[in-house]
Design a protein around this motif. Sequence first.
Motif, PDB file in Angstrom:
ATOM      1  N   LYS A 100      86.727  39.557 -16.078  1.00 49.73           N
ATOM      2  CA  LYS A 100      85.763  38.848 -14.764  1.00 49.73           C
ATOM      3  C   LYS A 100      84.250  39.096 -15.030  1.00 49.73           C
TER       4      LYS A 100
ATOM      5  N   TYR B 246      83.684  36.352 -17.960  1.00 51.41           N
ATOM      6  CA  TYR B 246      83.584  35.050 -17.170  1.00 51.41           C
ATOM      7  C   TYR B 246      82.164  34.720 -16.383  1.00 51.41           C
TER       8      TYR B 246
ATOM      9  N   SER C 285      86.982  27.685 -10.659  1.00 48.96           N
ATOM     10  CA  SER C 285      87.834  28.595  -9.841  1.00 48.96           C
ATOM     11  C   SER C 285      89.230  28.723 -10.058  1.00 48.96           C
ATOM     12  N   LYS C 286      89.830  27.761 -10.705  1.00 46.72           N
ATOM     13  CA  LYS C 286      91.414  28.017 -11.000  1.00 46.72           C
ATOM     14  C   LYS C 286      91.569  29.223 -12.069  1.00 46.72           C
TER      15      LYS C 286
ATOM     16  N   PHE D 136      90.741  32.361 -11.814  1.00 49.73           N
ATOM     17  CA  PHE D 136      91.162  33.383 -11.071  1.00 49.73           C
ATOM     18  C   PHE D 136      92.726  33.523 -10.696  1.00 49.73           C
ATOM     19  N   LYS D 137      93.153  32.202 -10.627  1.00 52.99           N
ATOM     20  CA  LYS D 137      94.566  32.022 -10.365  1.00 52.99           C
ATOM     21  C   LYS D 137      95.536  32.309 -11.663  1.00 52.99           C
TER      22      LYS D 137
ATOM     23  N   TYR E  75     110.857  38.228  -2.232  1.00 55.53           N
ATOM     24  CA  TYR E  75     109.835  37.166  -2.268  1.00 55.53           C
ATOM     25  C   TYR E  75     109.096  36.947  -3.674  1.00 55.53           C
ATOM     26  N   PRO E  76     109.669  36.271  -4.568  1.00 57.99           N
ATOM     27  CA  PRO E  76     108.939  35.910  -5.713  1.00 57.99           C
ATOM     28  C   PRO E  76     107.817  35.220  -5.446  1.00 57.99           C
ATOM     29  N   SER E  77     106.784  35.468  -6.210  1.00 62.18           N
ATOM     30  CA  SER E  77     105.587  34.490  -5.996  1.00 62.18           C
ATOM     31  C   SER E  77     105.694  33.483  -7.041  1.00 62.18           C
ATOM     32  N   PRO E  78     105.423  32.010  -6.359  1.00 63.42           N
ATOM     33  CA  PRO E  78     105.580  31.017  -7.354  1.00 63.42           C
ATOM     34  C   PRO E  78     104.304  30.862  -8.180  1.00 63.42           C
ATOM     35  N   ALA E  79     103.177  31.302  -7.756  1.00 62.57           N
ATOM     36  CA  ALA E  79     102.023  31.619  -8.597  1.00 62.57           C
ATOM     37  C   ALA E  79     102.254  32.515  -9.823  1.00 62.57           C
ATOM     38  N   VAL E  80     103.002  33.467  -9.831  1.00 63.57           N
ATOM     39  CA  VAL E  80     103.349  34.401 -10.794  1.00 63.57           C
ATOM     40  C   VAL E  80     104.408  33.641 -11.621  1.00 63.57           C
TER      41      VAL E  80
ATOM     42  N   VAL F  98     104.985  30.564 -12.306  1.00 66.86           N
ATOM     43  CA  VAL F  98     104.667  29.465 -13.400  1.00 66.86           C
ATOM     44  C   VAL F  98     103.990  30.021 -14.465  1.00 66.86           C
TER      45      VAL F  98
ATOM     46  N   ASP G 130      85.759  33.445  -5.354  1.00 66.67           N
ATOM     47  CA  ASP G 130      84.467  33.046  -4.888  1.00 66.67           C
ATOM     48  C   ASP G 130      84.281  32.432  -3.663  1.00 66.67           C
TER      49      ASP G 130
ATOM     50  N   ILE H  22     100.946  24.600  -6.034  1.00 66.53           N
ATOM     51  CA  ILE H  22     101.384  26.031  -6.330  1.00 66.53           C
ATOM     52  C   ILE H  22     101.027  26.928  -4.991  1.00 66.53           C
TER      53      ILE H  22
ATOM     54  N   GLU I  27     102.831  29.152  -2.597  1.00 68.80           N
ATOM     55  CA  GLU I  27     102.693  30.375  -1.759  1.00 68.80           C
ATOM     56  C   GLU I  27     102.579  30.666  -0.347  1.00 68.80           C
TER      57      GLU I  27
END
Lengths: 201, 85
Positions: free
Chosen positions: A38, A41, A49-50, A52-53, A105-110, A112, B20, B42, B46
Motif C-alpha cells: 500500500k 502504491y 482503485s481496482k 485494492f480489490k 459463504y465463499p467470496s466471489p472476489a476471492v 476470481v 479510497d 464481481i 459480493e
Amino acid sequence: MNSSFQIERFCHIRNHRISVNGEMLFETPETDFAAFIKASYKSLGLSYSKFFKMDNLSKLAFIAADILLKNETEKKIALVFSNRGSSLDTDRKHQESIENTADFYPSPAVFVYTLPNICLGEISIKHELHSENAFFIFDSFNPSELQAYCSSLLRTSNSEKVLCGWVDYDKGKYDAFLYVVAKNGIFAHTSEELTRLYQTI
Amino acid sequence: MSDLKLELKEKIIEQLNLEDVAVEEIADTDPLFGEGLGLDSIDALELIVMLDKDYGIKLADPKEGRKIFESIDTMAGYIAEHRSR
C-alpha cells in the motif's frame, strides 16, 4: 545460451524494497506485505482503485509491471511470468471459506483470483495489452526456460517485447523480478546474465 | 433506517475494498454501479453474498439485484422489508 535479444530494464521487489536496474526506487520499514504494498502504491503516485480489490500476488505483479511499463509506448508486449506457489495463497483463503458447510459463504472476489494468470489479466487491462501471455510454475527462478521461451516468442509471434520474470507470493513472503526483453537493450538476454540480475539485490 | 444506511455504507467500503472511499462520500441516492461508486459485476456478486450472510436474504433471481442495488436507499428499503436477521 546466446540470444540476439536484450534486456531493456528490470525491477526487483523483495525485502520491503523496490529497485529498478539495481538502483533503489522505494524502501519502507514496513515489513508486513499489506502495509508495504500500500505504501508502494501511494509512493508511486498510482490512482487505480481496482488495485485494492486484487489479491496479493496480483498486487505484487501489478506494481512491478507498472514501474516497468509506465512510460512504455509499445503495445505489442507479451507477458511471460512464473512462480513457485501459483495462486496457492488465495486458494487457501477460498478453501477456508468453503470448509464449513454451516457457514458457507465463499467470496466471489476471492474466488476470481484462484488462478495465477489472473495477474496477467490485471496488467493487460491497465496497460491495454492484447498480447500473448503465459504463466509457468517452477520450483525456483528458471532463467534458461524463460530465456528460451521469450526468445522463441519474439522470433515467432508478432510481439515486439516481452515483460518476463518471476512473481511469487505465499504466506506473506514475496519476491518479484520482472524484466523487459526487446531487440535492443542494455543487458544481454542470456541465462547467465538473468541469473546475475536476479541476484543483484 | 438511517442506522441501516450507515451500516451498509461501512460494509460496502470494507467488503468491497473501496480503500479510497469514505462513508460521508456516499450519498444515499448515489448510483452504486456505473458512474456512481463504479462497482463491477464481481462486486454485485459480493453484495448478493452479503445480503444472504448478514441479513438472511436469498435472491432467487440475480437479476433482481439491478433494482435492489441501485443505491443505498433502495438497498436499505429492500433489506428492511425482507430481512430475517
